[in-house]
Design an enzyme around this catalytic site. Structure first.
Site, PDB file in Angstrom:
ATOM      1  N   TYR A 136      10.542 -11.636 -36.912  1.00  0.00           N
ATOM      2  CA  TYR A 136      10.791 -10.632 -35.868  1.00  0.00           C
ATOM      3  C   TYR A 136      10.594 -11.204 -34.465  1.00  0.00           C
ATOM      4  O   TYR A 136      11.282 -10.804 -33.534  1.00  0.00           O
ATOM      5  CB  TYR A 136       9.817  -9.450 -36.020  1.00  0.00           C
ATOM      6  CG  TYR A 136      10.259  -8.383 -36.980  1.00  0.00           C
ATOM      7  CD1 TYR A 136      10.461  -8.668 -38.326  1.00  0.00           C
ATOM      8  CD2 TYR A 136      10.443  -7.074 -36.554  1.00  0.00           C
ATOM      9  CE1 TYR A 136      10.845  -7.684 -39.211  1.00  0.00           C
ATOM     10  CE2 TYR A 136      10.823  -6.082 -37.435  1.00  0.00           C
ATOM     11  CZ  TYR A 136      11.024  -6.391 -38.758  1.00  0.00           C
ATOM     12  OH  TYR A 136      11.404  -5.411 -39.632  1.00  0.00           O
ATOM     13  N   LYS A 186       7.064 -15.476 -50.312  1.00  0.00           N
ATOM     14  CA  LYS A 186       8.190 -16.173 -50.947  1.00  0.00           C
ATOM     15  C   LYS A 186       7.866 -17.670 -50.895  1.00  0.00           C
ATOM     16  O   LYS A 186       8.613 -18.494 -50.357  1.00  0.00           O
ATOM     17  CB  LYS A 186       9.490 -15.825 -50.193  1.00  0.00           C
ATOM     18  CG  LYS A 186      10.757 -16.315 -50.829  1.00  0.00           C
ATOM     19  CD  LYS A 186      11.168 -15.591 -52.109  1.00  0.00           C
ATOM     20  CE  LYS A 186      12.357 -16.251 -52.748  1.00  0.00           C
ATOM     21  NZ  LYS A 186      12.671 -15.736 -54.085  1.00  0.00           N
ATOM     22  N   ASP A 218      10.604 -10.945 -54.369  1.00  0.00           N
ATOM     23  CA  ASP A 218      11.655 -10.395 -55.246  1.00  0.00           C
ATOM     24  C   ASP A 218      11.037  -9.732 -56.475  1.00  0.00           C
ATOM     25  O   ASP A 218      11.424  -8.631 -56.886  1.00  0.00           O
ATOM     26  CB  ASP A 218      12.694 -11.474 -55.627  1.00  0.00           C
ATOM     27  CG  ASP A 218      12.084 -12.819 -56.023  1.00  0.00           C
ATOM     28  OD1 ASP A 218      10.851 -12.985 -55.904  1.00  0.00           O
ATOM     29  OD2 ASP A 218      12.851 -13.705 -56.453  1.00  0.00           O
ATOM     30  N   ASP A 242       8.369  -4.431 -44.105  1.00  0.00           N
ATOM     31  CA  ASP A 242       9.353  -3.443 -43.639  1.00  0.00           C
ATOM     32  C   ASP A 242      10.197  -2.969 -44.816  1.00  0.00           C
ATOM     33  O   ASP A 242      10.372  -1.767 -45.039  1.00  0.00           O
ATOM     34  CB  ASP A 242      10.237  -4.089 -42.563  1.00  0.00           C
ATOM     35  CG  ASP A 242      11.309  -3.152 -42.050  1.00  0.00           C
ATOM     36  OD1 ASP A 242      10.995  -1.978 -41.779  1.00  0.00           O
ATOM     37  OD2 ASP A 242      12.469  -3.584 -41.922  1.00  0.00           O
ATOM     38  N   ASP A 246       9.950   0.904 -47.144  1.00  0.00           N
ATOM     39  CA  ASP A 246      11.046   1.874 -47.344  1.00  0.00           C
ATOM     40  C   ASP A 246      11.272   2.107 -48.836  1.00  0.00           C
ATOM     41  O   ASP A 246      11.504   3.236 -49.278  1.00  0.00           O
ATOM     42  CB  ASP A 246      12.355   1.362 -46.708  1.00  0.00           C
ATOM     43  CG  ASP A 246      12.557   1.850 -45.276  1.00  0.00           C
ATOM     44  OD1 ASP A 246      11.546   2.044 -44.558  1.00  0.00           O
ATOM     45  OD2 ASP A 246      13.725   2.039 -44.864  1.00  0.00           O
TER      46      ASP A 246
END
Ligand SMILES: NC(=O)c1ccc[n+]([C@@H]2O[C@H](COP(=O)([O-])OP(=O)(O)OC[C@H]3O[C@@H](n4cnc5c(N)ncnc54)[C@H](O)[C@@H]3O)[C@@H](O)[C@H]2O)c1
Ligand SMILES: CC(C)[C@H](C(=O)O)[C@@H](O)C(=O)O
Ligand SMILES: [Mg+2]
Length: 350
Positions: A136, A186, A218, A242, A246
């Site tokens: 970001y 990751k 994942d 983020d 959701d």
């Protein structure tokens, strides 16, 4: 007397924040409120999504209740002027590196979950998302390759201090809950994640009572729908947090149910509180938005920034009772308007 800044923003931001404010008012506490312009609304009025007077209010306030920013009409603006820069700018300016996103299945909402009720029933987790670093905030830009092809880049980066402080928040949170921490990264591909994993392991030495597991993002996305009840606290970077939050929201019924706290330290003095959802242009202005995430964000504000646990619990109990009484906005399969949902929470406030 505390000063609470209300930055309602765009789209459904003002609609849901109005309901949160009604609930705060009904508590009869001695707090002062001050409204500020932010996002697309601020750009329209003052030419910038985060004008100096809003930033000044944010610094002066004891806590910030934030709605949402984002306006499809402004998607073409240069990045620094887009509404979303307001929330990114506030997080950075106030040093709000720790984002707590609790996802809890409220009794009676199992039918609204995207998962089977027996899978959804046991969800009670908190995502601890790092909020001021990662891809970001790294160097970003556009250019051309030697072949003349257009290219874009965004640098993913963390330093060890940034990882250690968010890891500590994760461990402290886990220590107070079921003592299970899942660090999501990751590391099989990304160097940033390899550093993340090393640092989390180092911090873990200070928390022998917490069971730490590392999980690739994942796999975490898959486990979140396979067996979400197995998660207690998840600590992860800005981008992965983020996305996973959701996803977690639909596991407990709706994105309209998930509040958040953005803190500048674990025992946060300064804090910004907002639903995890955005400005929802597709339903803005129609009275369809679920205000529960905003109302629950107000509860988090009282808990974390104003040390008022009793009032926080009053609000949370009222939301649970309103849901229990059958109040449902359309996202939860009902027909309550935003205001009617606010009314139901107010009616349930003890
Ligand atoms: N913190 C923030 O201010 C924030 C967060 C996310 C997205 N955004 C911005 O919001 C804009 C819209 O983004 P998006 O559509 O990807 O995400 P969104 O969260 O605004 O909406 C996604 C979907 O969820 C629904 N939804 C969201 N909140 C709801 C609520 N309270 N009740 C019922 N339904 C709800 C929307 O109607 C939409 O179908 C974009 O400009 C984006 O950048 C801002
Ligand atoms: C609007 C956007 C910058 C923001 C983010 O990506 O952090 C949003 O999606 C969120 O979850 O708060
Ligand atoms: Mg988001």
């Amino acid at each position: 007397m505390a000063l609470i800044a209300i930055l309602a923003g765009d789209g459904i931001g003002p609609e849901v924040t109005t309901q949160a404010r009604r609930v705060l008012d009904a508590l009869g506490l001695d707090h002062q409120f001050e409204d500020g312009l932010v996002g697309g609304a601020a750009y329209r009025a003052l030419g910038h999504p985060l004008p100096p007077q809003t930033l000044e209010l944010a610094h002066r306030a004891d806590a910030i209740l934030f709605g949402a920013v984002g306006d499809p009409e402004m998607d073409g603006l240069e990045r620094t002027l887009r509404p979303e820069q307001a929330i990114l700018g506030l997080r950075k300016a106030l040093g709000l590196f720790a984002n707590l996103r609790p996802a809890t299945m409220f009794p009676g909402l199992e039918d609204a979950s995207a998962l089977r009720p027996e899978v959804a029933r046991s969800i009670d987790m908190v995502i601890v998302r790092e909020l001021t670093g990662d891809v970001y905030f790294g160097d970003k830009g556009r250019g051309h390759t030697k072949m003349g092809l257009r290219e874009g880049h965004d640098m993913m980066r963390y330093d060890e201090a940034e990882v250690a402080r968010i890891a500590r928040v994760g461990f402290e949170m886990a220590k107070r809950r079921k003592k299970i921490l899942t660090s999501v990264d990751k590391a099989n591909v990304l160097e940033t994640s390899q550093l993340w994993r090393e640092i989390v392991n180092e911090v873990a030495l200070d928390y022998p009572e917490v069971k730490l597991t590392h999980m690739y993002v994942d796999n975490a996305a898959m486990q979140l729908v396979r067996n979400p009840g197995a998660f207690d606290v998840v600590v992860t970077g800005n981008l992965f947090g983020d996305i996973l939050s959701d996803q977690a929201s639909m596991c407990v019924g709706s994105i309209g149910m998930l509040p958040s706290a953005s803190l500048n330290e674990w025992t946060g003095t300064c804090g910004l509180y907002e639903p995890i959802h955005g400005s929802a242009p597709d339903i803005a202005g129609q009275g369809k938005a679920n205000p529960c995430a905003a109302i629950l964000s107000a509860a988090m504000l009282l808990r974390h920034s104003l040390s008022d646990e009793a009032s926080a619990q009053r609000i949370e109990a009222a939301v649970i009772a309103a849901i229990g009484s059958g109040a449902r906005t359309p996202d939860l399969g009902g027909s309550h308007s935003t205001t009617a949902m606010g009314d139901a929470v107010l009616a349930a406030l003890q």
